[in-house]
Design a protein around this motif. Structure first.
Motif, PDB file in Angstrom:
ATOM      1  N   SER A  18      52.422  62.173 -13.998  1.00  0.00           N
ATOM      2  CA  SER A  18      52.590  60.815 -13.498  1.00  0.00           C
ATOM      3  C   SER A  18      54.006  60.607 -12.992  1.00  0.00           C
ATOM      4  CB  SER A  18      52.271  59.797 -14.586  1.00  0.00           C
ATOM      5  OG  SER A  18      50.930  59.898 -14.965  1.00  0.00           O
ATOM      6  N   ALA A  19      54.947  61.207 -13.657  1.00  0.00           N
ATOM      7  CA  ALA A  19      56.336  61.036 -13.266  1.00  0.00           C
ATOM      8  C   ALA A  19      56.618  61.661 -11.905  1.00  0.00           C
ATOM      9  CB  ALA A  19      57.252  61.633 -14.324  1.00  0.00           C
ATOM     10  N   LEU A  20      55.829  62.621 -11.517  1.00  0.00           N
ATOM     11  CA  LEU A  20      56.044  63.268 -10.232  1.00  0.00           C
ATOM     12  C   LEU A  20      55.560  62.414  -9.065  1.00  0.00           C
ATOM     13  CD1 LEU A  20      55.016  66.933 -11.091  1.00  0.00           C
ATOM     14  CD2 LEU A  20      57.321  65.996 -10.886  1.00  0.00           C
ATOM     15  N   ALA A  21      54.607  61.528  -9.309  1.00  0.00           N
ATOM     16  CA  ALA A  21      54.110  60.653  -8.255  1.00  0.00           C
ATOM     17  C   ALA A  21      55.165  59.585  -7.989  1.00  0.00           C
ATOM     18  CB  ALA A  21      52.793  60.015  -8.662  1.00  0.00           C
ATOM     19  N   ALA A  22      55.286  59.192  -6.716  1.00  0.00           N
ATOM     20  CA  ALA A  22      56.314  58.225  -6.343  1.00  0.00           C
ATOM     21  C   ALA A  22      55.757  57.220  -5.352  1.00  0.00           C
ATOM     22  CB  ALA A  22      57.514  58.955  -5.747  1.00  0.00           C
ATOM     23  N   ASP A  23      56.535  56.171  -5.144  1.00  0.00           N
ATOM     24  CA  ASP A  23      56.214  55.187  -4.123  1.00  0.00           C
ATOM     25  C   ASP A  23      57.175  55.383  -2.961  1.00  0.00           C
ATOM     26  OD1 ASP A  23      54.335  54.177  -5.848  1.00  0.00           O
ATOM     27  OD2 ASP A  23      55.568  52.517  -6.517  1.00  0.00           O
ATOM     28  N   TYR A  24      56.636  55.336  -1.767  1.00  0.00           N
ATOM     29  CA  TYR A  24      57.431  55.487  -0.559  1.00  0.00           C
ATOM     30  C   TYR A  24      57.116  54.323   0.371  1.00  0.00           C
ATOM     31  CZ  TYR A  24      57.659  60.305  -2.230  1.00  0.00           C
ATOM     32  OH  TYR A  24      57.851  61.416  -2.993  1.00  0.00           O
ATOM     33  N   TYR A  25      57.916  54.182   1.408  1.00  0.00           N
ATOM     34  CA  TYR A  25      57.581  53.241   2.468  1.00  0.00           C
ATOM     35  C   TYR A  25      58.090  53.787   3.789  1.00  0.00           C
ATOM     36  CZ  TYR A  25      62.425  51.608   2.486  1.00  0.00           C
ATOM     37  OH  TYR A  25      63.789  51.548   2.578  1.00  0.00           O
ATOM     38  N   VAL A  26      57.486  53.304   4.855  1.00  0.00           N
ATOM     39  CA  VAL A  26      57.939  53.654   6.191  1.00  0.00           C
ATOM     40  C   VAL A  26      57.891  52.381   7.040  1.00  0.00           C
ATOM     41  CG1 VAL A  26      55.617  54.406   6.933  1.00  0.00           C
ATOM     42  CG2 VAL A  26      57.639  55.233   8.159  1.00  0.00           C
ATOM     43  N   VAL A  67      55.210  49.701   5.725  1.00  0.00           N
ATOM     44  CA  VAL A  67      54.002  50.163   5.048  1.00  0.00           C
ATOM     45  C   VAL A  67      54.434  50.864   3.765  1.00  0.00           C
ATOM     46  CG1 VAL A  67      51.978  51.651   5.206  1.00  0.00           C
ATOM     47  CG2 VAL A  67      52.809  50.470   7.249  1.00  0.00           C
ATOM     48  N   THR A  68      53.923  50.381   2.636  1.00  0.00           N
ATOM     49  CA  THR A  68      54.225  50.989   1.342  1.00  0.00           C
ATOM     50  C   THR A  68      53.141  52.017   1.023  1.00  0.00           C
ATOM     51  OG1 THR A  68      55.273  48.947   0.605  1.00  0.00           O
ATOM     52  CG2 THR A  68      54.627  50.526  -1.101  1.00  0.00           C
ATOM     53  N   ILE A  69      53.582  53.180   0.596  1.00  0.00           N
ATOM     54  CA  ILE A  69      52.688  54.298   0.287  1.00  0.00           C
ATOM     55  C   ILE A  69      52.911  54.641  -1.177  1.00  0.00           C
ATOM     56  CG2 ILE A  69      52.007  56.617   0.987  1.00  0.00           C
ATOM     57  CD1 ILE A  69      53.723  56.079   3.574  1.00  0.00           C
ATOM     58  N   THR A  70      51.899  54.458  -2.000  1.00  0.00           N
ATOM     59  CA  THR A  70      52.106  54.617  -3.443  1.00  0.00           C
ATOM     60  C   THR A  70      51.299  55.764  -4.039  1.00  0.00           C
ATOM     61  OG1 THR A  70      50.369  53.016  -3.920  1.00  0.00           O
ATOM     62  CG2 THR A  70      52.588  52.162  -3.771  1.00  0.00           C
ATOM     63  N   GLY A  71      51.902  56.380  -5.063  1.00  0.00           N
ATOM     64  CA  GLY A  71      51.190  57.345  -5.884  1.00  0.00           C
ATOM     65  C   GLY A  71      51.099  58.754  -5.331  1.00  0.00           C
ATOM     66  N   TYR A  72      52.001  59.140  -4.463  1.00  0.00           N
ATOM     67  CA  TYR A  72      51.967  60.495  -3.906  1.00  0.00           C
ATOM     68  C   TYR A  72      53.140  61.309  -4.425  1.00  0.00           C
ATOM     69  CZ  TYR A  72      48.373  58.840  -0.750  1.00  0.00           C
ATOM     70  OH  TYR A  72      47.214  58.326  -0.243  1.00  0.00           O
TER      71      TYR A  72
END
Length: 109
Positions: A18-26, A67-72
């Motif tokens: 879980s710690a490896l997954a992150a939230d990003y945005y573009v 655009v927020t990209i979560t959980g990758y």
């Protein structure tokens, strides 16, 4: 004792994944002269596009949408846009942790 040890191991495995997954945005800026109707963002090398992130909205010319990209686990994504004339713009291997997009007619597929 064995059960507690196994549970502790499984819990630590779950937490580390879980710690490896992150939230990003573009931030995507539309400078095409046309309204963008669809934006699809998928993990790099995915075999299909995920859902349209605009939903019922559009991205008018000269506007920017975050655009927020979560959980990758990776910031690498492929991004596909379709405008009002069904023209497409595809960006492969975008590192959204370092790069935003400004879409112009030069980016037409």
């Amino acid at each position: 004792m064995k059960i507690k040890l196994i549970l502790a191991f499984l819990l630590s495995l779950f937490i580390s994944n879980s710690a490896l997954a992150a939230d990003y945005y573009v931030d995507i800026t539309n400078n095409t002269g046309y309204t963008i109707y669809y934006i699809y963002i998928s993990p790099e090398k995915s075999t299909s596009w995920e859902e349209d992130v605009l939903g019922d909205e559009v991205l008018p010319n000269n506007e920017t949408r975050r655009v927020t990209i979560t959980g990758y686990k990776s910031p690498m994504f492929d991004i596909h846009l379709i405008d009002e004339d069904d023209d497409t713009y595809t960006f492969w291997g975008v590192d959204v942790s370092k790069q935003d997009l400004v879409v112009t007619l030069d980016d037409l597929d």
